[in-house]
Motif scaffolding. Structure first.
Motif, mmCIF file in Angstrom:
data_model
loop_
_atom_site.group_PDB
_atom_site.id
_atom_site.type_symbol
_atom_site.label_atom_id
_atom_site.label_comp_id
_atom_site.label_asym_id
_atom_site.label_seq_id
_atom_site.Cartn_x
_atom_site.Cartn_y
_atom_site.Cartn_z
ATOM 1 N N ARG A 113 0.829 -1.208 0.000
ATOM 2 C CA ARG A 113 0.000 0.000 0.000
ATOM 3 C C ARG A 113 0.866 1.262 0.000
ATOM 4 O O ARG A 113 0.498 2.276 -0.595
ATOM 5 N N GLN A 114 1.996 1.182 0.697
ATOM 6 C CA GLN A 114 2.896 2.337 0.773
ATOM 7 C C GLN A 114 3.725 2.515 -0.496
ATOM 8 O O GLN A 114 4.399 3.532 -0.647
ATOM 9 N N GLY A 115 3.697 1.513 -1.371
ATOM 10 C CA GLY A 115 4.448 1.610 -2.613
ATOM 11 C C GLY A 115 5.914 1.255 -2.468
ATOM 12 O O GLY A 115 6.772 1.829 -3.145
ATOM 13 N N ALA B 138 7.086 0.186 -5.744
ATOM 14 C CA ALA B 138 6.404 0.886 -6.835
ATOM 15 C C ALA B 138 7.366 1.400 -7.888
ATOM 16 O O ALA B 138 7.018 1.486 -9.064
ATOM 17 N N ARG C 238 0.258 -0.552 -10.094
ATOM 18 C CA ARG C 238 0.130 -0.265 -8.657
ATOM 19 C C ARG C 238 -1.088 -0.982 -8.074
ATOM 20 O O ARG C 238 -1.050 -1.483 -6.946
ATOM 21 N N GLU D 115 -1.145 7.182 -6.470
ATOM 22 C CA GLU D 115 -1.091 7.127 -5.005
ATOM 23 C C GLU D 115 -2.330 7.778 -4.399
ATOM 24 O O GLU D 115 -2.859 7.298 -3.394
ATOM 25 N N LYS D 116 -2.804 8.875 -4.994
ATOM 26 C CA LYS D 116 -4.013 9.524 -4.491
ATOM 27 C C LYS D 116 -5.232 8.633 -4.699
ATOM 28 O O LYS D 116 -6.125 8.568 -3.839
ATOM 29 N N GLU E 265 -5.155 6.073 -2.001
ATOM 30 C CA GLU E 265 -5.520 6.718 -0.735
ATOM 31 C C GLU E 265 -7.033 6.873 -0.622
ATOM 32 O O GLU E 265 -7.628 6.596 0.431
#
Length: 628
Positions: free
Chosen positions: A104-106, A109, A291, A347-348, A351
């Motif tokens: 989730r935090q990448g 990535a 992702r 990423e947004k 989130e």
């Protein structure tokens, strides 16, 4: 190759690949048997006790390290990321829970090498059925099917019709490899009849596989995953349609504004929601897709629901800011996905997705099983490829004295998908059956759920979706009691159209799951003045073994510790009248003559009055479902 037995097996399973037969013998041993075709003999060449086969629970740092993406990737297409940002040591010794957080935090990535390492170990750690095909099986079956020819002349599998087949960053050879792998899978999995997601998943796995054989094995492990209430790939039309219906249910709950936009812009909402996987795996750019895939491998299909809901919410906000009508809703959604980088980063998006408070994995699974059962009742089977049917109100066949077909279509869109499979049928109407409560009960009993519509003498229109059979009222022995489930809701149509759901759908943090005491009864809700008497009592949600599959699979099974004892008063009926919603007032109450009614704020639905507080009934209709 050795496999761990998760539980005792009473039968003997045998699967033949090439010159080997893998067999589970009795309950204790797994053996690899070699065939000698000249002598028609079998030789045990490997055997192991399942207790000696370790189960991998943390990252294995001794595994083969990948140097990055595969030879099938086009260097000019794939994003150029800084390979030094992350190191393999960050992943060593991590549990699955910790890996989920890192994904989730990448964590990987921006590193192709780290992603390749992560993918291989995540997939290899999945619990799968015993006979999941491996790299050896692929080499054997590919040799038989294709020999030494450089191109495959085999016809593509039937399940690839209407499938998502994006190129992503693959070369021509890579796309050819994907087709070869899918043909091999088709030969080993004859039960796959409809699987639009499989080509996309196979292509993404191939990006970070050493070769075709490894991609084949890892894709098969995703198909054969046996984790409880977790699925990766639906490979029948029945399961796929059930997942689309489940997404429609979730969109109805979590994206009401977007849902209303779709309902008002499309004749068939289900056709729009049937594209939800294409939004993710076909329409989004590769850097967004990969992702999503990072997290999907660790969390399964539930995370796809989250991300699609987040996209739907963002789409509605974008369209609201433009202030224009939507002529082609499917095309408009697709164009939005194509240009997603103009609206939010990957990423947004993630989130926003994890900010949505979904039901648990088990509850979503139960909802999908209920949808699946409704499809079976409709005649959908495992083996068919596709079927055309409409889940909305047909304007040509629908006639009501209270609402138009377009208004009913919006109301129908709020109903759980498994019910909207069936066409509305008129059960009771005051214009045809008269103003009789007894007639109301006799016409409506035996049907669940139902939709009640009310038109007042001032022209206001409101109503309720009622999940339970009115016959339930008889279980209290004549005394007044509330029944129903958390899928009940109330609504207004005129002068404005609005829906009010159970308060704990909008505010789930106010309730905690907890077993409750048996059903309580409340005194008669009607006083001589026609007003309800306040009562602290309420009706608890029925237990799973007491309900039919049609009743709230994810809400009716849960018992709630409620902050208010009147927050689960859904519906009640006596000889004196009917009530919808309770606690501090009734959302709707209608007297025994079906002439006079009252509407107030109530705790169950946290609603304002649905029309003028004291009203006269001009017309009342109850609609059921044609296959109820």
């Amino acid at each position: 190759m050795l496999y761990k037995i998760k539980s005792k097996i009473k039968t003997i399973f045998t699967h033949s690949f090439s010159n080997y037969i893998y067999t589970v013998v009795g309950m204790e041993m797994i053996v690899k048997i070699q065939k000698d075709r000249s002598k028609l003999c079998l030789y045990v060449i490997e055997a192991a006790s399942p207790s000696k086969v370790p189960e991998v629970k943390i990252w294995n740092s001794a595994a083969t390290f990948h140097q990055g993406y595969s030879k099938f990737v086009d260097n000019d297409k794939i994003p150029k990321w800084n390979e030094t940002l992350d190191s393999q040591e960050q992943l060593q010794g991590k549990s699955t829970k910790e890996l989920k957080k890192l994904a989730r935090q990448g964590c990987w990535a921006k590193s192709h090498a780290l992603r390749a390492e992560a993918y291989h170990h995540i997939i290899q750690d999945l619990p799968c059925r015993l006979m999941t095909p491996d790299t050896t099986v692929y080499k054997d079956i590919a040799s038989k099917l294709f020999g030494d020819q450089s191109e495959s002349y085999e016809p593509l599998p039937e399940f690839m019709e209407e499938s998502i087949m994006p190129e992503y960053c693959l070369t021509k050879e890579g796309l050819h490899a994907v087709k070869k792998i899918l043909i091999c899978i088709s030969n080993l999995y004859p039960d796959i009849s409809f699987c639009p997601l499989l080509p996309a998943v196979t292509a993404l796995v191939l990006h970070y596989s050493q070769d075709e054989a490894q991609c084949f094995e890892n894709t098969c492990r995703l198909l054969d995953c046996k984790a409880p209430h977790t699925s990766y790939i639906d490979y029948s039309f029945l399961n796929y349609e059930a997942s689309c219906m489940t997404f429609g249910d979730l969109a109805n709950k979590h994206c009401p504004a977007a849902h209303r936009l779709i309902a008002s812009s499309s004749d068939n909402i289900f056709e729009v929601y049937s594209e939800w996987l294409a939004w993710l795996f076909s329409d989004l750019p590769f850097d967004y897709v990969i992702r999503i895939f990072d997290i999907y491998l660790l969390e399964g299909q539930k995370v796809l629901y989250r991300i699609a809901l987040a996209l739907l919410k963002q789409y509605q906000l974008f369209m609201a800011s433009k202030g224009v009508e939507v002529a082609d809703i499917k095309g408009s959604l697709q164009a939005f996905m194509w240009d997603i980088n103009e609206h939010m980063t990957a990423e947004k998006l993630l989130e926003k997705a994890f900010g949505i408070r979904l039901f648990s994995r088990k509850e979503i699974w139960l909802l999908q099983m209920a949808n699946r059962k409704a499809l079976v009742e409709k005649g959908v089977t495992m083996v068919q490829h596709r079927q055309s049917f409409h889940l909305t109100v047909n304007a040509h066949d629908f006639t009501s004295t209270i609402v138009t077909a377009q208004e009913m279509r919006i109301v129908w869109s709020w109903i759980p998908e498994r019910f909207s499979l069936f066409s509305p049928t008129l059960l009771f109407s005051t214009s045809e059956d008269g103003y009789s409560l007894q007639r109301f009960y006799s016409c409506c009993e035996g049907y669940e759920p139902t939709v009640m519509l009310i038109k007042t003498t001032l022209g206001e229109v409101c109503g309720a979706f009622l999940s339970s059979d009115w016959n339930e009222r008889k279980k209290s022995g004549g005394a007044s009691s509330f029944f129903g489930t958390g899928e009940c809701f109330i609504f207004t149509v005129h002068p404005e159209i609005e829906r009010y759901e159970w308060v704990f759908i909008k505010k789930p943090e106010q309730a905690k799951a907890m077993p409750r005491s048996p059903r309580q009864r409340s005194p008669s809700p009607f006083t001589p003045e026609g007003r309800s008497s306040p009562s602290p009592n309420h009706l608890t949600v029925p237990k799973l073994d007491m309900i039919k599959y049609r009743l709230s699979p994810f809400l009716a099974i849960r018992h709630f510790k409620l902050p208010s004892k009147t927050a689960s008063m859904f519906m009640s009926g006596t000889q004196d009248g009917i009530i919808i919603g309770g606690g501090g007032g009734q959302a709707l109450s209608i007297d025994g003559n079906l002439h006079h009614g009252r509407t107030e704020h109530c705790e169950t639905f946290d609603n304002p009055p649905l029309c003028q507080e004291n009203f006269q009934v001009q017309l009342l209709e109850v609609w059921g479902f044609q296959n109820s």
